[in-house]
Structure formats: C-alpha cells, structure tokens
Scaffold this active site. Structure first.
Site, mmCIF file in Angstrom:
data_model
loop_
_atom_site.group_PDB
_atom_site.id
_atom_site.type_symbol
_atom_site.label_atom_id
_atom_site.label_comp_id
_atom_site.label_asym_id
_atom_site.label_seq_id
_atom_site.Cartn_x
_atom_site.Cartn_y
_atom_site.Cartn_z
ATOM 1 N N ASP A 137 0.843 -1.188 0.000
ATOM 2 C CA ASP A 137 0.000 0.000 0.000
ATOM 3 C C ASP A 137 0.882 1.242 0.000
ATOM 4 O O ASP A 137 1.780 1.372 0.837
ATOM 5 C CB ASP A 137 -0.921 -0.013 1.229
ATOM 6 C CG ASP A 137 -2.070 0.968 1.089
ATOM 7 O OD1 ASP A 137 -2.353 1.411 -0.043
ATOM 8 O OD2 ASP A 137 -2.701 1.291 2.114
ATOM 9 N N HIS A 144 -3.786 13.980 0.614
ATOM 10 C CA HIS A 144 -3.995 13.138 1.800
ATOM 11 C C HIS A 144 -2.813 13.253 2.758
ATOM 12 O O HIS A 144 -2.993 13.452 3.965
ATOM 13 C CB HIS A 144 -4.188 11.686 1.362
ATOM 14 C CG HIS A 144 -4.252 10.704 2.492
ATOM 15 N ND1 HIS A 144 -5.296 10.650 3.387
ATOM 16 C CD2 HIS A 144 -3.382 9.727 2.883
ATOM 17 C CE1 HIS A 144 -5.075 9.688 4.281
ATOM 18 N NE2 HIS A 144 -3.923 9.115 3.991
ATOM 19 N N GLU A 209 -10.522 3.771 3.782
ATOM 20 C CA GLU A 209 -9.662 4.590 2.924
ATOM 21 C C GLU A 209 -10.007 4.277 1.481
ATOM 22 O O GLU A 209 -9.958 3.117 1.045
ATOM 23 C CB GLU A 209 -8.170 4.320 3.200
ATOM 24 C CG GLU A 209 -7.720 4.861 4.551
ATOM 25 C CD GLU A 209 -6.216 4.785 4.764
ATOM 26 O OE1 GLU A 209 -5.542 3.981 4.078
ATOM 27 O OE2 GLU A 209 -5.704 5.531 5.625
ATOM 28 N N GLU A 211 -9.234 4.004 -2.222
ATOM 29 C CA GLU A 211 -7.992 3.819 -2.973
ATOM 30 C C GLU A 211 -8.262 3.119 -4.302
ATOM 31 O O GLU A 211 -9.344 2.577 -4.534
ATOM 32 C CB GLU A 211 -6.989 2.969 -2.158
ATOM 33 C CG GLU A 211 -6.712 3.533 -0.763
ATOM 34 C CD GLU A 211 -5.499 2.923 -0.081
ATOM 35 O OE1 GLU A 211 -4.675 2.289 -0.768
ATOM 36 O OE2 GLU A 211 -5.390 3.094 1.150
ATOM 37 N N ASP A 243 -9.112 0.343 2.086
ATOM 38 C CA ASP A 243 -8.121 -0.079 3.077
ATOM 39 C C ASP A 243 -8.656 0.266 4.467
ATOM 40 O O ASP A 243 -8.395 1.335 5.005
ATOM 41 C CB ASP A 243 -6.792 0.650 2.793
ATOM 42 C CG ASP A 243 -5.736 0.365 3.843
ATOM 43 O OD1 ASP A 243 -5.790 -0.711 4.470
ATOM 44 O OD2 ASP A 243 -4.853 1.225 4.037
ATOM 45 N N ARG A 247 -7.837 3.684 13.469
ATOM 46 C CA ARG A 247 -6.966 4.847 13.729
ATOM 47 C C ARG A 247 -6.395 4.850 15.135
ATOM 48 O O ARG A 247 -5.272 5.326 15.354
ATOM 49 C CB ARG A 247 -7.753 6.138 13.500
ATOM 50 C CG ARG A 247 -8.304 6.294 12.102
ATOM 51 C CD ARG A 247 -7.211 6.303 11.067
ATOM 52 N NE ARG A 247 -7.764 6.540 9.735
ATOM 53 C CZ ARG A 247 -7.077 6.376 8.615
ATOM 54 N NH1 ARG A 247 -5.815 5.957 8.652
ATOM 55 N NH2 ARG A 247 -7.644 6.610 7.454
ATOM 56 N N GLN A 250 -3.615 2.464 15.212
ATOM 57 C CA GLN A 250 -2.524 2.998 14.377
ATOM 58 C C GLN A 250 -1.701 4.039 15.138
ATOM 59 O O GLN A 250 -0.468 4.024 15.096
ATOM 60 C CB GLN A 250 -3.133 3.616 13.113
ATOM 61 C CG GLN A 250 -2.121 4.045 12.065
ATOM 62 C CD GLN A 250 -2.807 4.574 10.790
ATOM 63 O OE1 GLN A 250 -4.041 4.583 10.683
ATOM 64 N NE2 GLN A 250 -2.019 5.010 9.837
ATOM 65 N N LYS A 263 -4.092 -2.035 10.184
ATOM 66 C CA LYS A 263 -4.427 -2.109 8.757
ATOM 67 C C LYS A 263 -4.677 -3.539 8.275
ATOM 68 O O LYS A 263 -5.319 -3.728 7.249
ATOM 69 C CB LYS A 263 -3.257 -1.540 7.936
ATOM 70 C CG LYS A 263 -2.959 -0.078 8.186
ATOM 71 C CD LYS A 263 -3.912 0.808 7.412
ATOM 72 C CE LYS A 263 -3.445 2.245 7.405
ATOM 73 N NZ LYS A 263 -4.340 3.100 6.615
ATOM 74 N N THR A 267 -8.825 -5.724 4.029
ATOM 75 C CA THR A 267 -8.751 -4.781 2.908
ATOM 76 C C THR A 267 -9.721 -5.303 1.859
ATOM 77 O O THR A 267 -9.628 -6.464 1.465
ATOM 78 C CB THR A 267 -7.328 -4.732 2.311
ATOM 79 O OG1 THR A 267 -6.395 -4.422 3.348
ATOM 80 C CG2 THR A 267 -7.234 -3.700 1.197
ATOM 81 N N GLU A 384 -9.829 12.349 7.725
ATOM 82 C CA GLU A 384 -9.723 13.676 7.113
ATOM 83 C C GLU A 384 -11.072 14.383 7.052
ATOM 84 O O GLU A 384 -11.166 15.572 7.329
ATOM 85 C CB GLU A 384 -9.206 13.537 5.669
ATOM 86 C CG GLU A 384 -7.757 13.164 5.521
ATOM 87 C CD GLU A 384 -7.439 12.942 4.053
ATOM 88 O OE1 GLU A 384 -7.471 11.772 3.630
ATOM 89 O OE2 GLU A 384 -7.191 13.910 3.333
HETATM 90 CA CA CA Z 1 -4.038 2.989 2.863
#
Ligand code: CA
Length: 438
Positions: A137, A144, A209, A211, A243, A247, A250, A263, A267, A384
């Site tokens: 990834d 971002h 996420e 992607e 993904d 948080r 993380q 993560k 996915t 975000e």
């Molecule tokens: Ca990602």
C-alpha cells in the site's frame, strides 16, 4: 496498446443491458473477474448486467484460434495465469471478446445462439480475481499526506522524503477480501496518552480509505529492476480498494515501523479488474510537480509518464448506516475524488517497488493510498473528512460520524468519462462493519 476499434464509442452489444448509457460495463470495458458456477470458480467478463463465462465461450468454440497458453489460462480458477501472459496477450483476447460481444459481427451473431455463455451478474457469487501473493500500500496522494500530516505537524506536514519517492508499506495479502464481505471491528491496543499505558479492546476509531489498486500482470525476477518506461507492461488492470483502518490502534503502534495491526485485519477490493487497455482513452498527464518541488532521480522520470502516466478516474465513497437501512433511506455520498490528482503514478510505484530488485508476481496488489483532494468533499477517509473527530459528518436522520459505527456499509464507486468516449466503470467495492467479537 493504442486506442483501437474496441474503444469505439459507437459499438453496441447484443447484451442489451450493456448499451444503457449508465452501465459500468459496456462492450468498450470488458473487465475480468472470477465467479462461481456449479460451485466452482470460473473466469468471466462483465458485460452489462451479465457475465460472459470464458470457459463456456472457449468450450463452445467461440474463441477458436487463440493461443494454447490463452486457452489454458482461461480454465484456471483465478486470473493469475491469464495476467502473467502479459499485455499483448490480454490485448489480443480483448479484441476477440469485443467481436464476440458486439451486435454487428458474425462472432456476435453466433455467440447469441449459445445459451450457456451468459449468467446473471446480479446475484452471482464473485470471488477474489487473483491469488494475491503480496499486497503493498502506497501513500501517493499529496493532498492526503498533507492533510494527515498537518493534524500531527501543522508547521511541517510533509516529511523530507515525500517528494522524492512514493512512500509505501508492505500490507497483508491474507486478509484482502472481495467486495460484499463483511468486516469485523478489530480489537487491539490503544492509548489515550502518547506515552501510554495502553488498554486493550475494540477499536473506537474504525475508518475506511478510498484507494485504487493495480493488479500485477507479468512479474519480474528477483534481482531485476522494472524501468519506468516498461512499468505499465507489468500492470494487468485496476480495481477499487477500501483499506479499512483502525486509527486508534494505528496512533499507538505505528512508530517506528509503520502500520501493522491497524491495517491488516481487512482490505476490500472490487471484483472486476478493469484492464489498462480498457483505460487507454482515459489517460491524462501526470499531475504537474510544483516549480519549487525537487528534481526527481532519473529512474522515476520518463517523458511518457509525464505526458500520460495518470488515469482520469472519478471515485466516490457512499455510506449507509444500519439506521438508514432500517428506515429505507438510501446511501449518502460522503466524498468524490479524482485519481488523476495523485502525486505519484502507478508506473512510478511499480518502478520504485522493483528498484532494489524486489520481485513482483502475477496477481500482486499495489494500492495507491487514500485518494484525497484539496476540498473537504474530496477527502478520502473519515479521519480527514471529520478532521480527527473535530468536524463530524452529518448523516440523514440526524446521525453523526467521526468514525465508522457497527452496521455502517461503505460503498466505493469509480468510473471514467471523457469527451467522445464511452463511459466505463469499475462497479462497486462494498463492505459492512460488524460489531467486534464478544
Ligand atoms: Ca491505505
């Protein structure tokens, strides 16, 4: 490949639903996937609201004259062997499939008389398109990276390496799942204070996420490099990616080695691989680097990458909560972004990934990183969009979201449009959040 007759916007299919102007899968697209038939995986091509069974087409004699390698690869349970044959083989198969599904060809007229060639796409059980041996990834959206970086380092959001190389990390291939698979909220270590101590429990800050993923076709041998000019020859096609991210896990775990359990619990990818050949009419110049940006090292520069290294794909995230579902309220759009805004191209990611001799293998997944833009409605994850929980997102019915709630269904969509071209789409990448294990 050049733009050819398979991209002609005037082409129509004998599969009527493929001719609807809003279909993601007109005869100009022809994406590959894997579906179950009689309980066994089969390779197929999405066409309108149907699937062309490639084994049935081959066995009915509708693809006579294809190479023995191609004929054999069509019988495999996943797309790895087909994609390993390389772009020229995929391009030649595309030409045959286009003729087979067009309304105005002898091949099409014959295929229409074969009742076993098509199955319904809606209701079909789709599988992961390839055996994914490795998943990487990246972090290729400067919007971002700037947004997330500014939450933690307001004066200095981008780290010194960002504009010199496409940042990435090795993900986990075993937990990549196909669209429609539910995703369970993970447990893990979290810490309210930066120095700990941590506690253990269900993630309270689960996120998505948005992607795009590249599926590798032809690989490279260990120790060899893929030059930037040849990088796209190693990409079979693209899929949508979500993904899923925790948080709070993380924040506590990521230093110094990057994402790990935050993560790798899941996915999601969309089931249909839209080939680079199908995307040819939607190529656009690479995002221009700012005048003050540093010069790139030569292995990351090629004139064709500058002129046409990006893809004009519009991407959206939609959400439907359990409450909305119960009330019959449709999904609401959270964001819309443009893949062409990425700071790094897919070709640069492939070239950089192999620049140390690392081998990529057929079927590998290389995801782009969260696709975000400069405006709030283009932010590609909730971290975000709700700005670390300070600007919660309002949902219909009075709910608010800073992060995902149990029962939330996240739907990623993507499509390409260009003047004088037939619109093509990726379909959807869906997943619903299940409550954490008791
Ligand atoms: Ca990602």
């Amino acid at each position: 490949m050049p733009i050819d007759t398979t991209h002609d916007p005037a082409l129509r299919s004998w599969v009527d639903s493929a001719n609807a102007s809003d279909s993601d899968f007109p005869v100009q697209n022809l994406p590959f996937g894997v579906f179950l038939r009689g309980g066994a995986p089969r390779l197929g091509v999405a066409i309108g609201d149907r699937i062309l069974d490639l084994v049935a087409a081959r066995d009915a004699g509708c693809l006579e004259g294809i190479t023995a390698d191609l004929a054999s690869a069509l019988g495999a349970p996943r797309l790895n062997a087909l994609f390993a044959l390389g772009r020229p083989a995929l391009c030649s198969l595309r030409g045959r499939l286009s003729a087979l599904l067009r309304a105005d060809t002898p091949e099409g007229a014959r295929a229409q008389r074969e009742p076993s060639l098509l199955v319904d796409r809606v209701g079909a059980t789709l599988q992961l398109p390839t055996v994914i041996g490795d998943y990487t990834d990246f972090y290729a959206s400067i919007d971002h990276a700037t947004n997330v970086g500014s939450m933690f380092r307001p004066d200095n959001p981008l780290l010194p390496n960002y504009k010199h190389l496409p940042i990435g990390y090795h993900g986990r291939a075993s937990s990549v799942v196909v669209s429609g698979t539910d995703v369970r909220r993970p447990h893990g270590q979290t810490s309210a204070a930066p120095a700990g101590p941590p506690s253990w429990g269900p993630s309270a800050r689960m996120d998505y996420e948005l992607e795009v993923g590249a599926i590798i076709g032809t690989g490279n041998t260990l120790g060899s490099r893929i030059p930037l000019a040849e990088a796209e020859a190693h990409i079979a096609g693209l899929v949508l990616v979500n993904d899923w991210s925790a948080r709070d896990l993380q924040t506590w775990e990521y230093q110094p080695l990057g994402p790990f359990l935050a993560k790798n619990f899941a996915t999601s990818i969309s089931p249909w691989v839209v080939t680079l050949d199908a995307l040819e009419p939607f190529r656009v110049p690479r995002r221009a680097r700012a005048a003050e940006d540093p010069a790139l090292l030569p292995y990351l520069v090629h004139e064709s990458d500058v002129a046409r290294g990006a893809f004009g794909i519009t991407l959206e995230v939609w959400l439907r909560s359990a409450h909305m579902r119960a009330a019959g309220v449709p999904a609401v759009r959270l964001s819309q972004g443009e893949f062409a805004r990425m700071y790094w191209t897919l070709a640069q990611m492939v070239a950089h990934h192999s620049s140390n001799g690392c081998d990529l293998r057929p079927g590998d997944l290389l995801a782009s990183g969260t696709v975000s833009g400069p405006t709030r409605d283009a932010r590609g994850c909730l971290l975000e969009l709700a700005w670390r929980g300070t600007e919660p997102v309002a949902l219909p019915g009075g709910e608010q979201r800073s992060f995902l709630a149990d029962g939330d269904e996240v739907i990623v969509r993507g499509w390409c449009e260009a003047t004088g071209r037939r619109r093509i789409g990726f379909g959807e990448c869906r997943g619903t959040v299940l409550a954490a294990q008791a």
